[in-house]
Design a protein around this motif. Structure first.
Motif, mmCIF file in Angstrom:
data_model
loop_
_atom_site.group_PDB
_atom_site.id
_atom_site.type_symbol
_atom_site.label_atom_id
_atom_site.label_comp_id
_atom_site.label_asym_id
_atom_site.label_seq_id
_atom_site.Cartn_x
_atom_site.Cartn_y
_atom_site.Cartn_z
ATOM 1 N N ILE A 42 0.794 -1.175 0.146
ATOM 2 C CA ILE A 42 -0.051 -0.058 0.036
ATOM 3 C C ILE A 42 1.010 1.350 -0.029
ATOM 4 O O ILE A 42 1.743 1.281 0.825
ATOM 5 C CB ILE A 42 -0.806 -0.047 1.198
ATOM 6 C CG1 ILE A 42 -1.730 -1.140 1.140
ATOM 7 C CG2 ILE A 42 -1.883 1.344 1.291
ATOM 8 C CD1 ILE A 42 -2.544 -1.358 2.572
ATOM 9 N N ILE A 43 0.773 2.062 -0.969
ATOM 10 C CA ILE A 43 1.588 3.302 -1.102
ATOM 11 C C ILE A 43 0.588 4.708 -1.006
ATOM 12 O O ILE A 43 -0.274 4.781 -1.929
ATOM 13 C CB ILE A 43 2.350 3.191 -2.459
ATOM 14 C CG1 ILE A 43 3.229 2.169 -2.327
ATOM 15 C CG2 ILE A 43 3.132 4.604 -2.467
ATOM 16 C CD1 ILE A 43 4.032 1.978 -3.579
ATOM 17 N N ASP A 44 0.993 5.529 -0.043
ATOM 18 C CA ASP A 44 0.260 6.610 0.130
ATOM 19 C C ASP A 44 1.007 7.675 -0.875
ATOM 20 O O ASP A 44 2.123 7.927 -0.401
ATOM 21 C CB ASP A 44 0.257 7.069 1.592
ATOM 22 C CG ASP A 44 -0.659 8.276 1.893
ATOM 23 O OD1 ASP A 44 -0.374 9.191 1.141
ATOM 24 O OD2 ASP A 44 -0.980 8.241 3.055
ATOM 25 N N VAL A 45 0.575 8.102 -1.625
ATOM 26 C CA VAL A 45 1.273 9.149 -2.586
ATOM 27 C C VAL A 45 1.024 10.794 -2.093
ATOM 28 O O VAL A 45 1.344 11.550 -2.709
ATOM 29 C CB VAL A 45 1.088 8.962 -3.993
ATOM 30 C CG1 VAL A 45 1.260 7.427 -4.552
ATOM 31 C CG2 VAL A 45 -0.603 9.329 -4.169
ATOM 32 N N VAL A 62 5.327 7.459 -0.279
ATOM 33 C CA VAL A 62 5.815 7.896 -1.464
ATOM 34 C C VAL A 62 5.184 9.093 -2.392
ATOM 35 O O VAL A 62 4.570 8.770 -2.962
ATOM 36 C CB VAL A 62 6.276 6.750 -2.484
ATOM 37 C CG1 VAL A 62 7.173 7.411 -3.600
ATOM 38 C CG2 VAL A 62 6.962 5.634 -1.796
ATOM 39 N N PRO A 63 5.623 10.454 -2.056
ATOM 40 C CA PRO A 63 4.757 11.234 -2.488
ATOM 41 C C PRO A 63 4.899 11.330 -3.987
ATOM 42 O O PRO A 63 5.854 10.815 -4.916
ATOM 43 C CB PRO A 63 5.398 12.697 -2.110
ATOM 44 C CG PRO A 63 6.153 12.342 -0.765
ATOM 45 C CD PRO A 63 6.613 10.858 -1.020
ATOM 46 N N ALA A 64 3.702 11.550 -4.677
ATOM 47 C CA ALA A 64 3.346 11.357 -6.166
ATOM 48 C C ALA A 64 4.517 12.360 -6.852
ATOM 49 O O ALA A 64 5.193 11.666 -7.999
ATOM 50 C CB ALA A 64 2.126 11.828 -6.582
ATOM 51 N N LYS A 65 5.008 13.395 -6.478
ATOM 52 C CA LYS A 65 5.762 14.213 -7.081
ATOM 53 C C LYS A 65 7.288 13.683 -7.028
ATOM 54 O O LYS A 65 8.240 13.872 -7.851
ATOM 55 C CB LYS A 65 5.937 15.651 -6.531
ATOM 56 C CG LYS A 65 4.728 16.148 -6.797
ATOM 57 C CD LYS A 65 4.804 17.788 -6.263
ATOM 58 C CE LYS A 65 3.500 18.412 -6.615
ATOM 59 N NZ LYS A 65 3.432 19.831 -6.180
ATOM 60 N N ARG A 90 -6.302 11.873 -8.277
ATOM 61 C CA ARG A 90 -5.445 12.228 -9.373
ATOM 62 C C ARG A 90 -3.983 12.054 -9.100
ATOM 63 O O ARG A 90 -3.357 11.501 -10.281
ATOM 64 C CB ARG A 90 -5.672 13.755 -9.396
ATOM 65 C CG ARG A 90 -5.280 14.594 -10.710
ATOM 66 C CD ARG A 90 -5.900 15.946 -10.660
ATOM 67 N NE ARG A 90 -6.371 16.559 -11.810
ATOM 68 C CZ ARG A 90 -6.715 16.044 -12.953
ATOM 69 N NH1 ARG A 90 -6.915 14.944 -13.103
ATOM 70 N NH2 ARG A 90 -7.154 16.610 -13.907
ATOM 71 N N ARG A 91 -3.438 12.211 -8.018
ATOM 72 C CA ARG A 91 -2.236 11.938 -7.608
ATOM 73 C C ARG A 91 -1.807 10.262 -7.880
ATOM 74 O O ARG A 91 -0.791 9.859 -8.285
ATOM 75 C CB ARG A 91 -1.697 12.447 -6.290
ATOM 76 C CG ARG A 91 -1.586 14.081 -6.399
ATOM 77 C CD ARG A 91 -1.065 14.581 -4.979
ATOM 78 N NE ARG A 91 -2.274 14.358 -4.167
ATOM 79 C CZ ARG A 91 -2.147 14.718 -2.941
ATOM 80 N NH1 ARG A 91 -1.036 15.113 -2.253
ATOM 81 N NH2 ARG A 91 -3.340 14.673 -2.033
ATOM 82 N N ALA A 92 -2.631 9.608 -7.282
ATOM 83 C CA ALA A 92 -2.752 8.109 -7.424
ATOM 84 C C ALA A 92 -2.633 7.704 -8.608
ATOM 85 O O ALA A 92 -1.877 6.718 -9.163
ATOM 86 C CB ALA A 92 -3.591 7.709 -6.470
ATOM 87 N N SER A 93 -3.493 8.177 -9.599
ATOM 88 C CA SER A 93 -3.402 7.810 -10.871
ATOM 89 C C SER A 93 -2.376 8.299 -11.820
ATOM 90 O O SER A 93 -1.980 7.394 -12.460
ATOM 91 C CB SER A 93 -4.763 8.651 -11.622
ATOM 92 O OG SER A 93 -6.130 7.841 -11.295
ATOM 93 N N ALA A 94 -1.839 9.311 -11.298
ATOM 94 C CA ALA A 94 -0.511 9.639 -12.120
ATOM 95 C C ALA A 94 0.569 8.745 -11.847
ATOM 96 O O ALA A 94 1.405 8.376 -12.543
ATOM 97 C CB ALA A 94 -0.318 11.247 -11.813
ATOM 98 N N ALA A 95 0.618 8.487 -10.430
ATOM 99 C CA ALA A 95 1.623 7.537 -10.029
ATOM 100 C C ALA A 95 1.522 6.326 -10.455
ATOM 101 O O ALA A 95 2.500 5.387 -10.843
ATOM 102 C CB ALA A 95 1.355 7.462 -8.305
#
Length: 121
Positions: A42-45, A62-65, A90-95
Motif C-alpha cells: 500500500i503506497i500513500d502518494v 512515496v509522494p506522487a511528485k 488524481r495523484r494516485a492515477s498519475a503515480a
C-alpha cells in the motif's frame, strides 16, 4: 474551422479528466486482504503532512511528485500487487501510470482514496 474546434474540444476533455491507468480495489476488499494477511503493498502518494495526519496502517509514503525518484527502491515490489491512494485520485492515477510505464504489472487504485478509507472506519 469545425475540425479545429472538434480537436480542441477532445483535447480539453481529455485534459480535464483524471488519468485512469490502473484497476481499482474497494476499501472492503483491501480490508479483507489485510485481515487475511494477504495485504498488497500500500503506497500513500500524498505529501508528508497529509501522511502524518493519518494513513492506512502499513502504508508506505512515496509522494506522487517524487515517485520517479523512488523507482529503484520500489523495484522489489514489481511483481506484487500495489495499491495507491491519495485524496481525490488524481495523484494516485498519475503515480499508477508512472509505475505501469516502469513495468509494474499489478497496480490498483483505492476506490474513494483516503477519504473513503476514513469513512469506512
Amino acid at each position: 474551422m469545425k475540425r479545429i474546434n472538434l480537436v480542441l474540444l477532445v483535447v480539453l476533455s481529455v485534459l480535464g479528466t483524471p488519468l485512469l491507468a490502473a484497476d481499482s480495489i474497494s476499501v472492503n476488499e483491501l480490508k479483507q486482504a489485510m485481515q487475511a494477511d494477504r495485504a498488497p503493498i500500500i503506497i500513500d502518494v500524498r505529501n508528508e503532512d497529509e501522511y502524518l495526519a493519518g494513513h492506512i496502517p502499513g502504508a508506505i509514503m512515496v509522494p506522487a511528485k517524487q515517485m520517479d525518484q523512488h523507482l529503484d527502491m520500489l523495484k522489489q515490489y514489481r511483481k506484487q500487487e500495489i495499491v495507491l491512494y491519495c485524496v481525490s485520485g488524481r495523484r494516485a492515477s498519475a503515480a499508477a501510470t508512472l509505475l505501469e510505464d516502469a513495468g509494474f504489472k499489478k497496480v490498483r487504485l483505492l476506490e474513494g482514496n483516503y477519504p473513503g478509507w476514513e469513512a469506512a472506519q
